[in-house]
Design an enzyme around this catalytic site. Sequence first.
Site, PDB file in Angstrom:
ATOM      1  CG  ASP A  30      -2.136   0.838   1.054  1.00 36.66           C
ATOM      2  OD1 ASP A  30      -3.234   0.265   0.876  1.00 36.66           O
ATOM      3  OD2 ASP A  30      -2.026   2.097   1.065  1.00 36.66           O
ATOM      4  CB  CYS A 263     -19.636  -0.583  -2.340  1.00 39.41           C
ATOM      5  SG  CYS A 263     -17.991  -1.207  -1.939  1.00 39.41           S
ATOM      6  CE  LYS A 266     -16.400   2.770  -4.937  1.00 36.79           C
ATOM      7  NZ  LYS A 266     -16.414   1.670  -5.899  1.00 36.79           N
TER       8      LYS A 266
HETATM    9  P1  NAD Z   1      -9.935   1.547   0.424  1.00 32.98           P
HETATM   10  O1  NAD Z   1      -9.882   2.974   0.076  1.00 32.98           O
HETATM   11  O2  NAD Z   1     -10.217   1.110   1.827  1.00 32.98           O
HETATM   12  O3  NAD Z   1      -8.559   0.839  -0.004  1.00 32.98           O
HETATM   13  C1  NAD Z   1      -7.806   1.213  -1.129  1.00 32.98           C
HETATM   14  C2  NAD Z   1      -6.337   1.156  -0.723  1.00 32.98           C
HETATM   15  O4  NAD Z   1      -5.523   1.317  -1.879  1.00 32.98           O
HETATM   16  C3  NAD Z   1      -5.937   2.258   0.251  1.00 32.98           C
HETATM   17  O5  NAD Z   1      -5.353   1.683   1.411  1.00 32.98           O
HETATM   18  C4  NAD Z   1      -4.929   3.107  -0.544  1.00 32.98           C
HETATM   19  O6  NAD Z   1      -3.916   3.661   0.287  1.00 32.98           O
HETATM   20  C5  NAD Z   1      -4.379   2.076  -1.510  1.00 32.98           C
HETATM   21  N1  NAD Z   1      -3.771   2.632  -2.712  1.00 32.98           N
HETATM   22  C6  NAD Z   1      -4.228   3.635  -3.512  1.00 32.98           C
HETATM   23  N2  NAD Z   1      -3.395   3.846  -4.534  1.00 32.98           N
HETATM   24  C7  NAD Z   1      -2.378   2.963  -4.384  1.00 32.98           C
HETATM   25  C8  NAD Z   1      -1.200   2.700  -5.141  1.00 32.98           C
HETATM   26  N3  NAD Z   1      -0.919   3.378  -6.248  1.00 32.98           N
HETATM   27  N4  NAD Z   1      -0.362   1.733  -4.699  1.00 32.98           N
HETATM   28  C9  NAD Z   1      -0.649   1.035  -3.579  1.00 32.98           C
HETATM   29  N5  NAD Z   1      -1.755   1.242  -2.823  1.00 32.98           N
HETATM   30  C10 NAD Z   1      -2.604   2.190  -3.233  1.00 32.98           C
HETATM   31  O7  NAD Z   1     -11.015   0.907  -0.542  1.00 32.98           O
HETATM   32  P2  NAD Z   1     -11.786  -0.498  -0.401  1.00 32.98           P
HETATM   33  O8  NAD Z   1     -13.065  -0.313   0.330  1.00 32.98           O
HETATM   34  O9  NAD Z   1     -10.837  -1.540   0.069  1.00 32.98           O
HETATM   35  O10 NAD Z   1     -12.178  -0.758  -1.918  1.00 32.98           O
HETATM   36  C11 NAD Z   1     -11.198  -1.071  -2.897  1.00 32.98           C
HETATM   37  C12 NAD Z   1     -11.921  -1.486  -4.162  1.00 32.98           C
HETATM   38  O11 NAD Z   1     -12.676  -2.679  -3.919  1.00 32.98           O
HETATM   39  C13 NAD Z   1     -12.933  -0.471  -4.678  1.00 32.98           C
HETATM   40  O12 NAD Z   1     -12.961  -0.523  -6.071  1.00 32.98           O
HETATM   41  C14 NAD Z   1     -14.253  -0.975  -4.118  1.00 32.98           C
HETATM   42  O13 NAD Z   1     -15.354  -0.547  -4.876  1.00 32.98           O
HETATM   43  C15 NAD Z   1     -14.041  -2.475  -4.230  1.00 32.98           C
HETATM   44  N6  NAD Z   1     -14.819  -3.281  -3.285  1.00 32.98           N
HETATM   45  C16 NAD Z   1     -14.883  -2.916  -1.968  1.00 32.98           C
HETATM   46  C17 NAD Z   1     -15.610  -3.687  -1.089  1.00 32.98           C
HETATM   47  C18 NAD Z   1     -15.768  -3.284   0.358  1.00 32.98           C
HETATM   48  O14 NAD Z   1     -16.611  -3.878   1.034  1.00 32.98           O
HETATM   49  N7  NAD Z   1     -15.011  -2.312   0.864  1.00 32.98           N
HETATM   50  C19 NAD Z   1     -16.266  -4.845  -1.545  1.00 32.98           C
HETATM   51  C20 NAD Z   1     -16.138  -5.206  -2.879  1.00 32.98           C
HETATM   52  C21 NAD Z   1     -15.415  -4.408  -3.742  1.00 32.98           C
END
Ligand code: NAD
Length: 452
Positions: A30, A263, A266
């Site tokens: 991350d 989720c 958006k």
């Molecule tokens: P989040 O914001 O909690 O996590 C994203 C992470 O990516 C952050 O920790 C950020 O620091 C990191 N990041 C950003 N750019 C980066 C880079 N260039 N290199 C390394 N790390 C980087 O988001 P989330 O809730 O975990 O969701 C992530 C994706 O999964 C989204 O597309 C979301 O729609 C999808 N999703 C989320 C869930 C959920 O329940 N949260 C469920 C299914 C799908």
Amino acid sequence: MRISVIGTGYLGATHAAGMAELGFEVLGVDNNPAKVAALAAGRVPFHEPDLPELLSKHVDDGRLRFGTSLAEAARFADVHFLCVGTPQGPTGAADLSQLYSALAGLVPHLTRNCLIVGKSTVPVGTAEALAEYVDALAPQGISVDLAWNPEFLREGHAVHDTLHPNRLVFGVTTPGAEWALRQVYSEAIAADTPVVITNLPTAELVKVSANAFLATKISFINAMAELCEITGADVTLLADALGHDDRIGRKFLGAGLGYGGGCLPKDVRALIARAGELGVGESVRFLDSVDAINLRRRERVIRETLDLLGGRTRPRVAVLGAAFKPLSDDVRDSPALEVAVRLHAAGVEVTVFDPEANRSASRIAPQLRYAPTATAALLGADVVLHLTEWREFRELDPTVLRSVARGRVIVDARNTLDPEPWQAAGWDFRALGRLVAPREEVGRVDPLLESA
Ligand code: NAD
């Protein structure tokens, strides 16, 4: 087979720990050093049941490591899972910059053939564009395959859902990518988890349309709640009756304050935006209504609360709940927190209590007061709002709380509290679209309680 998980937020941290539990060596990467430091020390920087135990188990046994270097991930893994964020951009369309920057940091450092697997939720067409981007960045002689494997985990149940998914969707363009994904998920596949093998656009659309469908179901019942409110019908009984039809089902028919989180809101807006870009905006026009109905629920609660407060000087409101749903401390687009913030902006003194989300809420809404318990939040309150349906709020003792609050009005904006004990203790119990008979008709206030 070694695995990297890029982006270790709610999805990625859980996925990384889940992959380690399945026996793989995993490196989580991350670009947020504080998050990496916490995870590397075996600490989960957010609330997710069972994840702390799983994470520390595999950090301790050495199968799971965390770092900030994409170049290290490039050298380490055979399969790279992309789990970075795809937040809403200013126009409503998804902001894909985290995906592009992660690939820009990873791909030029690759030293051997590998598979990159997208798990983030993306607009249809993204994976094909990313595959071209990867081709352009890949070092000479290195073959990089790209697949899409959308994630369906539910926050609050993320560990269970990662280890026991209810279906697997593999969007692939080569037999090698399918073979690798079958290796990764061999345990779930052996347990008869349905697997859908498809192309990239279908895999992307499965996730987006699943969320649009769930949002539609919630807004459908909330639209019915609006009708119930003016006709004297009861939306909870209506939902029960609808739910007995197994073609409909009772899940996601909980009328109330509506959906929120990182989720559904958006993803609905990103689908509207993407369909517009593709020239088929008309096909998903109904999703504008889904979004509008959802936002109207927040207005409805704010309006009712301000009406209840009337012309009080220094009005006070206790807000029970800040997370967008129970079992989570996630306050992204939380209906509860938005209602609290907007009441504060309207001049109301708002005190919030959430069993897990006080800290995350106070980071983005420091102007509100936060109480250490529900009882402390109710101290001197004129109106109590039940905005996130934590189980412990169902176990509150309305008789005790009566002597704590200044007013005796509670609005159950989640329709999950039992009105009877509240009314018996002398509270004016309000709900959304639910028929709650006035106190006199439900039963007299217990005279013993009255004198207590
Ligand atoms: P989040 O914001 O909690 O996590 C994203 C992470 O990516 C952050 O920790 C950020 O620091 C990191 N990041 C950003 N750019 C980066 C880079 N260039 N290199 C390394 N790390 C980087 O988001 P989330 O809730 O975990 O969701 C992530 C994706 O999964 C989204 O597309 C979301 O729609 C999808 N999703 C989320 C869930 C959920 O329940 N949260 C469920 C299914 C799908």
